[in-house]
Each structure stands twice: as C-alpha cells, then as structure tokens.
Motif scaffolding. Structure first.
Motif, PDB file in Angstrom:
ATOM      1  N   ALA A   1       0.832  -1.198   0.000  1.00  0.00           N
ATOM      2  CA  ALA A   1       0.000   0.000   0.000  1.00  0.00           C
ATOM      3  C   ALA A   1       0.873   1.258   0.000  1.00  0.00           C
ATOM      4  CB  ALA A   1      -0.918  -0.001   1.217  1.00  0.00           C
ATOM      5  N   ARG A   2       0.417   2.302  -0.685  1.00  0.00           N
ATOM      6  CA  ARG A   2       1.227   3.515  -0.833  1.00  0.00           C
ATOM      7  C   ARG A   2       1.588   4.145   0.506  1.00  0.00           C
ATOM      8  NH1 ARG A   2      -1.698   6.688  -5.906  1.00  0.00           N
ATOM      9  NH2 ARG A   2      -1.264   5.085  -7.498  1.00  0.00           N
ATOM     10  N   LYS A   3       0.633   4.190   1.417  1.00  0.00           N
ATOM     11  CA  LYS A   3       0.899   4.792   2.723  1.00  0.00           C
ATOM     12  C   LYS A   3       1.969   4.003   3.460  1.00  0.00           C
ATOM     13  CE  LYS A   3      -1.310   6.003   7.125  1.00  0.00           C
ATOM     14  NZ  LYS A   3      -2.581   5.981   7.903  1.00  0.00           N
ATOM     15  N   ARG A   4       1.847   2.671   3.438  1.00  0.00           N
ATOM     16  CA  ARG A   4       2.823   1.837   4.131  1.00  0.00           C
ATOM     17  C   ARG A   4       4.182   1.899   3.443  1.00  0.00           C
ATOM     18  NH1 ARG A   4      -0.336  -2.398   4.779  1.00  0.00           N
ATOM     19  NH2 ARG A   4      -1.295  -1.353   6.546  1.00  0.00           N
ATOM     20  N   LEU A   5       4.173   2.037   2.117  1.00  0.00           N
ATOM     21  CA  LEU A   5       5.426   2.154   1.378  1.00  0.00           C
ATOM     22  C   LEU A   5       6.137   3.456   1.740  1.00  0.00           C
ATOM     23  CD1 LEU A   5       7.334   1.012  -0.740  1.00  0.00           C
ATOM     24  CD2 LEU A   5       5.952   2.129  -2.502  1.00  0.00           C
ATOM     25  N   ARG A   6       5.382   4.554   1.875  1.00  0.00           N
ATOM     26  CA  ARG A   6       5.987   5.829   2.287  1.00  0.00           C
ATOM     27  C   ARG A   6       6.559   5.725   3.693  1.00  0.00           C
ATOM     28  NH1 ARG A   6       1.293   8.068  -0.211  1.00  0.00           N
ATOM     29  NH2 ARG A   6       0.333   8.295   1.856  1.00  0.00           N
ATOM     30  N   GLU A   7       5.835   5.052   4.584  1.00  0.00           N
ATOM     31  CA  GLU A   7       6.285   4.933   5.971  1.00  0.00           C
ATOM     32  C   GLU A   7       7.534   4.059   6.087  1.00  0.00           C
ATOM     33  OE1 GLU A   7       2.849   3.324   7.806  1.00  0.00           O
ATOM     34  OE2 GLU A   7       1.816   5.257   8.034  1.00  0.00           O
ATOM     35  N   ARG A   8       7.534   2.938   5.368  1.00  0.00           N
ATOM     36  CA  ARG A   8       8.617   1.967   5.485  1.00  0.00           C
ATOM     37  C   ARG A   8       9.785   2.317   4.583  1.00  0.00           C
ATOM     38  NH1 ARG A   8       6.368  -3.825   4.881  1.00  0.00           N
ATOM     39  NH2 ARG A   8       5.176  -3.054   6.661  1.00  0.00           N
ATOM     40  N   GLY A   9       9.486   2.872   3.414  1.00  0.00           N
ATOM     41  CA  GLY A   9      10.531   3.260   2.473  1.00  0.00           C
ATOM     42  C   GLY A   9      10.910   2.182   1.483  1.00  0.00           C
ATOM     43  N   TYR A  10      10.360   1.003   1.613  1.00  0.00           N
ATOM     44  CA  TYR A  10      10.679  -0.092   0.702  1.00  0.00           C
ATOM     45  C   TYR A  10       9.591  -1.166   0.806  1.00  0.00           C
ATOM     46  CZ  TYR A  10      12.303  -2.277   5.035  1.00  0.00           C
ATOM     47  OH  TYR A  10      12.368  -2.764   6.325  1.00  0.00           O
ATOM     48  N   ASN A  11       9.481  -1.962  -0.247  1.00  0.00           N
ATOM     49  CA  ASN A  11       8.565  -3.098  -0.258  1.00  0.00           C
ATOM     50  C   ASN A  11       9.396  -4.362  -0.090  1.00  0.00           C
ATOM     51  OD1 ASN A  11       6.739  -5.129  -0.748  1.00  0.00           O
ATOM     52  ND2 ASN A  11       6.148  -4.435  -2.785  1.00  0.00           N
ATOM     53  N   GLN A  12       9.252  -5.035   1.035  1.00  0.00           N
ATOM     54  CA  GLN A  12      10.074  -6.208   1.308  1.00  0.00           C
ATOM     55  C   GLN A  12       9.826  -7.327   0.288  1.00  0.00           C
ATOM     56  OE1 GLN A  12       7.530  -5.301   3.195  1.00  0.00           O
ATOM     57  NE2 GLN A  12       6.171  -7.076   3.181  1.00  0.00           N
ATOM     58  N   ALA A  13       8.596  -7.438  -0.218  1.00  0.00           N
ATOM     59  CA  ALA A  13       8.303  -8.470  -1.213  1.00  0.00           C
ATOM     60  C   ALA A  13       9.038  -8.186  -2.520  1.00  0.00           C
ATOM     61  CB  ALA A  13       6.792  -8.548  -1.452  1.00  0.00           C
ATOM     62  N   ALA A  14       9.113  -6.914  -2.898  1.00  0.00           N
ATOM     63  CA  ALA A  14       9.833  -6.547  -4.121  1.00  0.00           C
ATOM     64  C   ALA A  14      11.325  -6.817  -3.977  1.00  0.00           C
ATOM     65  CB  ALA A  14       9.589  -5.078  -4.453  1.00  0.00           C
ATOM     66  N   MET A  15      11.878  -6.550  -2.790  1.00  0.00           N
ATOM     67  CA  MET A  15      13.298  -6.827  -2.571  1.00  0.00           C
ATOM     68  C   MET A  15      13.576  -8.320  -2.671  1.00  0.00           C
ATOM     69  SD  MET A  15      14.260  -4.140   0.486  1.00  0.00           S
ATOM     70  CE  MET A  15      16.016  -4.401   0.293  1.00  0.00           C
ATOM     71  N   LEU A  16      12.706  -9.133  -2.064  1.00  0.00           N
ATOM     72  CA  LEU A  16      12.863 -10.584  -2.155  1.00  0.00           C
ATOM     73  C   LEU A  16      12.792 -11.049  -3.610  1.00  0.00           C
ATOM     74  CD1 LEU A  16      10.629 -11.765   0.836  1.00  0.00           C
ATOM     75  CD2 LEU A  16      13.121 -11.929   0.693  1.00  0.00           C
ATOM     76  N   ALA A  17      11.828 -10.509  -4.364  1.00  0.00           N
ATOM     77  CA  ALA A  17      11.660 -10.914  -5.763  1.00  0.00           C
ATOM     78  C   ALA A  17      12.886 -10.555  -6.593  1.00  0.00           C
ATOM     79  CB  ALA A  17      10.407 -10.256  -6.342  1.00  0.00           C
ATOM     80  N   ARG A  18      13.483  -9.399  -6.338  1.00  0.00           N
ATOM     81  CA  ARG A  18      14.683  -9.006  -7.097  1.00  0.00           C
ATOM     82  C   ARG A  18      15.855  -9.922  -6.777  1.00  0.00           C
ATOM     83  NH1 ARG A  18      13.862  -3.102  -4.904  1.00  0.00           N
ATOM     84  NH2 ARG A  18      11.931  -2.546  -5.987  1.00  0.00           N
ATOM     85  N   TRP A  19      16.041 -10.245  -5.498  1.00  0.00           N
ATOM     86  CA  TRP A  19      17.130 -11.146  -5.122  1.00  0.00           C
ATOM     87  C   TRP A  19      16.914 -12.532  -5.718  1.00  0.00           C
ATOM     88  CZ3 TRP A  19      16.491  -9.009   0.455  1.00  0.00           C
ATOM     89  CH2 TRP A  19      17.260  -7.843   0.600  1.00  0.00           C
ATOM     90  N   LEU A  20      15.664 -13.028  -5.674  1.00  0.00           N
ATOM     91  CA  LEU A  20      15.371 -14.328  -6.278  1.00  0.00           C
ATOM     92  C   LEU A  20      15.611 -14.294  -7.783  1.00  0.00           C
ATOM     93  CD1 LEU A  20      12.065 -15.367  -4.449  1.00  0.00           C
ATOM     94  CD2 LEU A  20      14.350 -16.308  -4.082  1.00  0.00           C
ATOM     95  N   SER A  21      15.251 -13.195  -8.402  1.00  0.00           N
ATOM     96  CA  SER A  21      15.451 -13.042  -9.845  1.00  0.00           C
ATOM     97  C   SER A  21      16.918 -13.158 -10.209  1.00  0.00           C
ATOM     98  CB  SER A  21      14.887 -11.693 -10.309  1.00  0.00           C
ATOM     99  OG  SER A  21      15.151 -11.475 -11.674  1.00  0.00           O
ATOM    100  N   ASP A  22      17.782 -12.516  -9.426  1.00  0.00           N
ATOM    101  CA  ASP A  22      19.221 -12.578  -9.681  1.00  0.00           C
ATOM    102  C   ASP A  22      19.760 -13.993  -9.498  1.00  0.00           C
ATOM    103  OD1 ASP A  22      19.259  -9.873 -10.216  1.00  0.00           O
ATOM    104  OD2 ASP A  22      19.910  -9.303  -8.204  1.00  0.00           O
ATOM    105  N   SER A  23      19.302 -14.670  -8.441  1.00  0.00           N
ATOM    106  CA  SER A  23      19.823 -16.000  -8.132  1.00  0.00           C
ATOM    107  C   SER A  23      19.325 -17.062  -9.099  1.00  0.00           C
ATOM    108  CB  SER A  23      19.439 -16.398  -6.702  1.00  0.00           C
ATOM    109  OG  SER A  23      20.020 -15.533  -5.749  1.00  0.00           O
ATOM    110  N   LEU A  24      18.047 -16.963  -9.490  1.00  0.00           N
ATOM    111  CA  LEU A  24      17.424 -18.018 -10.296  1.00  0.00           C
ATOM    112  C   LEU A  24      17.383 -17.683 -11.783  1.00  0.00           C
ATOM    113  CD1 LEU A  24      14.402 -18.721  -7.907  1.00  0.00           C
ATOM    114  CD2 LEU A  24      16.462 -20.112  -8.166  1.00  0.00           C
TER     115      LEU A  24
END
Length: 246
Positions: free
Chosen positions: A133-156
């Motif tokens: 959610a946009r509000k939670r993204l502004r508060e947290r500063g990052y999407n943990q699911a997107a970070m996981l997906a990028r790392w998995l993309s690099d590895s796999l």
C-alpha cells in the motif's frame, strides 16, 4: 602502453572474506552468512498441504480447506514455518530495515526453489512481488516483497515483473484481522496495471509470509481472471495454523 600500474602484492578479494553467522555470530563455515549448525536448526517446513503448504502430519495430503474450496493458486513453496528464529529475522528485515537478514533468507529460499525445479517443478515465466500500500510504502521506504523478488530473480535468472499489480487501497494490516475480516479487507484492494501482459503466462507471487492465504488468493484470482495460465506462491514462511483462503 599499459594504463594500469603493475602490482605484485596480494589483492583483497571480497568473495573470499570469511563471513560470520547472523544468528550466532560465529565464523560461518559456508559461503553464506549462516553457519551449518544454525541452518540445520531452522524451523524447516516438514509434511504439508500440497496446495497451500499448511503443515500436516503426513506427506502427500491436501488440507480440508483446499479440498472444500481449491485455491486459485496452484502451489505454495515455503521453506520454513513462521516460528523462531525465522519470525524474528523476517520482522527485523520487514520492519527495521535489517536488509542482510532479508538477503540471507532470499538466498536460502532460492536454494529451496532450485531444488524443486531440479525435482521437476516448472519454473515460472516471471516473479511478481505482492504490492505494498502507498501509505505503508511511504512509511517503510521499501517493499520487502519486491526486494525478495529481485534477489530471487538474480539467483534463479527468472525475470521480476513489478509492473503487473497495483495496490489501489490502503487497507488495515492483515495480521490485525481474523480470516473473515481479511477477505473483506481485500475486496477491490488490488488491480492490474494498464496494458499488463498476463494471458498465457505462468506467474509466481512473491511475499514474506503466508498466513491465511487471503492476499495470495485475491491476487491469484485476479491474475487467473486476466488469463494467466498458472499462479504459484513463493514465500519465506508458512504459519502453522489453518486459515480461510476464501
């Protein structure tokens, strides 16, 4: 003519640096930041439902909920149950920006997925992180699911597509709701991006934890309804308690 100076001394190579285990702080005996004893003691998911990965007493079974109402997604892959210390590592990564914990968990998840691929599981055409959610993204500063997906993309070496799904509404945090409220909470919470390429693709949703499966079910229905051939779910951990997927 050489543009670089000659140097015969020992060169520091970062990849050969000895790492320390993020759990016990002892020198790691592997190339990762976790030692073999600590990795062995992680709460690995044992026998589980073939669809939603709910822990079950025997292998090869499907839980009652998935038999009564089969989920829109095909299969959930999760290496661990959501218990100590995995729950603590995910919480620190997700809410305290302790990214090394997330990177380590992503590396171990990639190893688990590669094992499944070697055993015959078909790799997806793309990894799709669950949008935040946009509000939670502004508060947290990052999407943990997107970070996981990028790392998995690099590895796999599987493409990561962050431009398929939108979170159209800021909703109450799912962990604060019961199963029925989770379903109501997610109504019209997600949408496809304009010109999203869905039809005929095998997609894998990426998230940190699967609890009741309400979010995965909502997104899988959306993608299947748009023509996706198959939707799987890749996550770090599965909660050990049953929940309502619908």
């Amino acid at each position: 003519m050489r543009c670089q100076p000659r140097y015969k001394g020992q060169v520091y190579i970062w990849l050969k640096n000895k790492q320390h285990c993020l759990l016990c702080n002892e020198p790691s005996d592997t190339s990762q930041s976790i030692c073999t004893p600590c990795e062995t003691e992680l709460p690995w998911l044992g026998d589980h439902c073939q669809a939603c990965a709910l822990p079950l007493p025997e292998a090869g079974l499907t839980c009652g909920q998935c038999l009564r109402d089969p989920p829109a997604f095909e299969q959930v892959i999760a290496p661990w149950t959501y218990s100590f210390p995995i729950d603590s590592l995910i919480t620190r990564f997700k809410h305290a920006a302790k990214w090394p914990y997330g990177r380590l968990l992503a590396e171990l998840l990639a190893q688990s997925l590669q094992h499944h691929f070697d055993e015959g599981l078909k790799p997806p055409d793309a990894l799709v992180p669950v949008p935040l959610a946009r509000k939670r993204l502004r508060e947290r500063g990052y999407n943990q699911a997107a970070m996981l997906a990028r790392w998995l993309s690099d590895s796999l070496e599987i493409s990561c597509d962050e431009n398929l799904l939108l979170r159209t509404q800021d909703t109450t945090a799912q962990q604060d709701l019961d199963a029925k409220a989770r379903k109501q909470n997610l109504l019209r919470a997600f949408a496809l991006t304009p010109n999203a390429q869905i039809k005929g693709r095998h997609l894998a949703l990426v998230d940190d934890v699967l609890t009741t499966g309400a979010t995965a079910q909502s997104l899988a229905r959306l993608l299947i309804g748009a023509g996706a051939a198959r939707v799987d779910v890749y996550c770090l951990a599965r909660t050990p308690k049953p929940g309502e997927l619908t």
